[in-house]
Write a protein that holds these residues in place. Structure first.
Motif, PDB file in Angstrom:
ATOM      1  N   ASP A  45       0.744  -1.218  -0.062  1.00  0.00           N
ATOM      2  CA  ASP A  45      -0.131  -0.190   0.126  1.00  0.00           C
ATOM      3  C   ASP A  45       0.772   1.360   0.202  1.00  0.00           C
ATOM      4  O   ASP A  45       1.734   1.393   1.043  1.00  0.00           O
ATOM      5  CB  ASP A  45      -0.834  -0.077   1.388  1.00  0.00           C
ATOM      6  N   GLU A 105       0.482   4.087   0.848  1.00  0.00           N
ATOM      7  CA  GLU A 105       0.166   5.214   2.060  1.00  0.00           C
ATOM      8  C   GLU A 105       0.987   4.487   3.269  1.00  0.00           C
ATOM      9  O   GLU A 105       0.985   5.214   4.343  1.00  0.00           O
ATOM     10  CB  GLU A 105      -1.487   5.035   2.422  1.00  0.00           C
ATOM     11  N   LEU A 106       1.410   3.245   2.879  1.00  0.00           N
ATOM     12  CA  LEU A 106       2.442   2.665   4.156  1.00  0.00           C
ATOM     13  C   LEU A 106       3.839   3.011   3.880  1.00  0.00           C
ATOM     14  O   LEU A 106       4.695   2.518   4.755  1.00  0.00           O
ATOM     15  CB  LEU A 106       2.249   1.115   4.429  1.00  0.00           C
ATOM     16  N   MET A 107       4.127   3.694   2.836  1.00  0.00           N
ATOM     17  CA  MET A 107       5.595   4.544   2.987  1.00  0.00           C
ATOM     18  C   MET A 107       5.644   5.651   3.929  1.00  0.00           C
ATOM     19  O   MET A 107       4.621   6.315   4.509  1.00  0.00           O
ATOM     20  CB  MET A 107       5.488   5.130   1.386  1.00  0.00           C
ATOM     21  N   THR A 108       7.049   5.828   4.597  1.00  0.00           N
ATOM     22  CA  THR A 108       6.940   6.718   5.429  1.00  0.00           C
ATOM     23  C   THR A 108       7.329   8.040   4.672  1.00  0.00           C
ATOM     24  O   THR A 108       7.540   8.106   3.515  1.00  0.00           O
ATOM     25  CB  THR A 108       8.536   6.432   6.294  1.00  0.00           C
ATOM     26  N   GLU A 135       9.572  11.993  10.823  1.00  0.00           N
ATOM     27  CA  GLU A 135       9.492  11.351   9.486  1.00  0.00           C
ATOM     28  C   GLU A 135       9.553   9.927   9.356  1.00  0.00           C
ATOM     29  O   GLU A 135       9.339   9.548   8.132  1.00  0.00           O
ATOM     30  CB  GLU A 135      10.744  11.826   8.961  1.00  0.00           C
ATOM     31  N   MET A 188       6.926   8.335  10.356  1.00  0.00           N
ATOM     32  CA  MET A 188       5.481   7.872  10.489  1.00  0.00           C
ATOM     33  C   MET A 188       5.043   7.770   8.989  1.00  0.00           C
ATOM     34  O   MET A 188       5.555   8.076   8.059  1.00  0.00           O
ATOM     35  CB  MET A 188       4.670   9.132  11.011  1.00  0.00           C
ATOM     36  N   THR A 189       3.951   6.634   8.584  1.00  0.00           N
ATOM     37  CA  THR A 189       3.615   6.558   7.462  1.00  0.00           C
ATOM     38  C   THR A 189       2.463   7.620   6.955  1.00  0.00           C
ATOM     39  O   THR A 189       2.025   8.327   7.980  1.00  0.00           O
ATOM     40  CB  THR A 189       3.031   5.292   7.498  1.00  0.00           C
ATOM     41  N   LEU A 190       2.698   7.613   5.638  1.00  0.00           N
ATOM     42  CA  LEU A 190       1.557   8.644   5.218  1.00  0.00           C
ATOM     43  C   LEU A 190       0.145   8.355   5.664  1.00  0.00           C
ATOM     44  O   LEU A 190      -0.598   9.327   6.169  1.00  0.00           O
ATOM     45  CB  LEU A 190       1.251   8.584   3.592  1.00  0.00           C
TER      46      LEU A 190
END
Lengths: 232, 232
Positions: free
Chosen positions: A14, A16-19, B16, B18-20
């Motif tokens: 996903d 959105e699970l990128m930092t 930083e 933290m995920t989106l």
């Protein structure tokens, strides 16, 4: 001044699970290095493209070998590192993308070791692992209190011994070993406390709460989690 | 319509990381639930505040017990869940913050189980674990190829047995057991392949490449990583 090689974890699937940090590094780099297998699978890039600005960047593809032959692997890793040097010498910062978290079974460490030894700066950004994403997906904790968590590929040499421990076991890269893994779990009466996820975070994701129903041909990215008898 | 309880992993310390998705969920919630110990430690909130818009949100503090007494713990978890219900009944979405990744040794699962059983919806967002962040910080892989990765608290009942395995061992929540852990690693000739990180990702972070030099009073959040003899 020479460029920096960034190893960037893009998480399990996903975007959105990128930092925040991974997105910032990729957006700031001139060059994106993309690991590729079988000349076509570029999952890490597919994830990053959905959250980052890629237009105008130089894209380099690197073909990794799916082999166990140490000599061929060494030669391929040498060759990949050699291809990075001219870009770093020009002063280009490179974001080298990795699926999941870069410290867990990624091939980046073979490349970064060579790049470091050649005198270039390497920086690393961690990410969300597939097993943490799976646990969130099924809404169950991996470990609580004083429990242990064992992560291993199905072909780990200590598999038969480690599978018998009380804590939670995460069995990765199951592939063709799926029937073997199921047999060992069954012998140790853990099948009822186990579940499986295929292609976590991707459109084709499938969760099997009951391992009896999982097809033997579920794919390389099948992860099995056995909770043992650990949770209170 | 009832609100949703979101379990949100905020990562190991650097905002930083933290995920989106975590930032998006926190920004979208009316209410932020913050776990607190000793009436003062609110590390997860300190991290989130640096990356999210908190102004105007309702903030709820929940005091968790640092106890091993099962009855007191059960009562406290019951009470915390009870305090959440009126907010969910009002239709408020709640972001419950957790340090690191929520599936790895967090107390959230005790609360979410109760909230689910009371008929409310729970959703979970995974995050970066402290041990992945540590590996990135020291620029070393945790596991490669077919190696195993064992994560355990120093007080795990199988500690003495698991510490002897070939693969990489991550020993968390070391605290007062630090001298004991060092002794076991020394006995098994692993001290030379081990390193420690105190307060990873925080301003006071310290890395000890040589465990001989680590002070016994290094704090509860000390993590020791022994690479065994595993990496090629």
């Amino acid at each position: 001044m020479s460029g920096i090689l960034y190893g960037v974890s893009v998480g399990p699937g996903d975007p959105e699970l990128m930092t925040l940090k991974a997105v910032k590094i990729i957006n700031s780099c001139d060059t994106i290095a993309i690991p590729r297998t079988d000349n076509s699978h570029t999952l890490a890039f597919d994830i990053a493209k959905q959250a980052c600005k890629i237009e105008g960047k130089e894209i380099l593809y690197f073909d990794f070998l799916m082999s166990r032959d140490k000599k061929s692997l060494k030669e391929r890793h040498d060759a990949i590192a050699q291809q990075l040097y001219p870009h770093l010498q020009k002063g280009n910062n490179i974001a080298f993308l990795c699926l999941g978290d870069i410290s867990v079974y990624s091939t980046f460490s073979y490349i970064s070791e060579r790049v470091c030894n050649a005198g270039f700066k390497v920086d690393i950004c961690p990410g969300v692992t597939s097993f943490c994403a799976i646990a969130s997906e099924v809404k169950r904790p991996l470990v609580q209190g004083n429990e242990s968590l064992i992560i291993m590929p199905a072909s780990c040499s200590e598999f038969d011994e480690l599978i018998k421990h009380n804590g939670t076991k995460v069995i990765m890269k199951t592939g063709k070993k799926l029937p073997y893994v199921k047999e060992r779990l069954s012998e140790d009466h853990q099948l009822g406390n186990s579940y499986a996820v295929c292609s976590c975070g991707l459109n084709e994701q499938k969760i099997y709460e009951d391992l009896e129903n999982i097809p033997d041909e579920c794919g390389y990215f099948t992860t099995i989690i056995s909770e043992g008898n650990a949770h209170d």
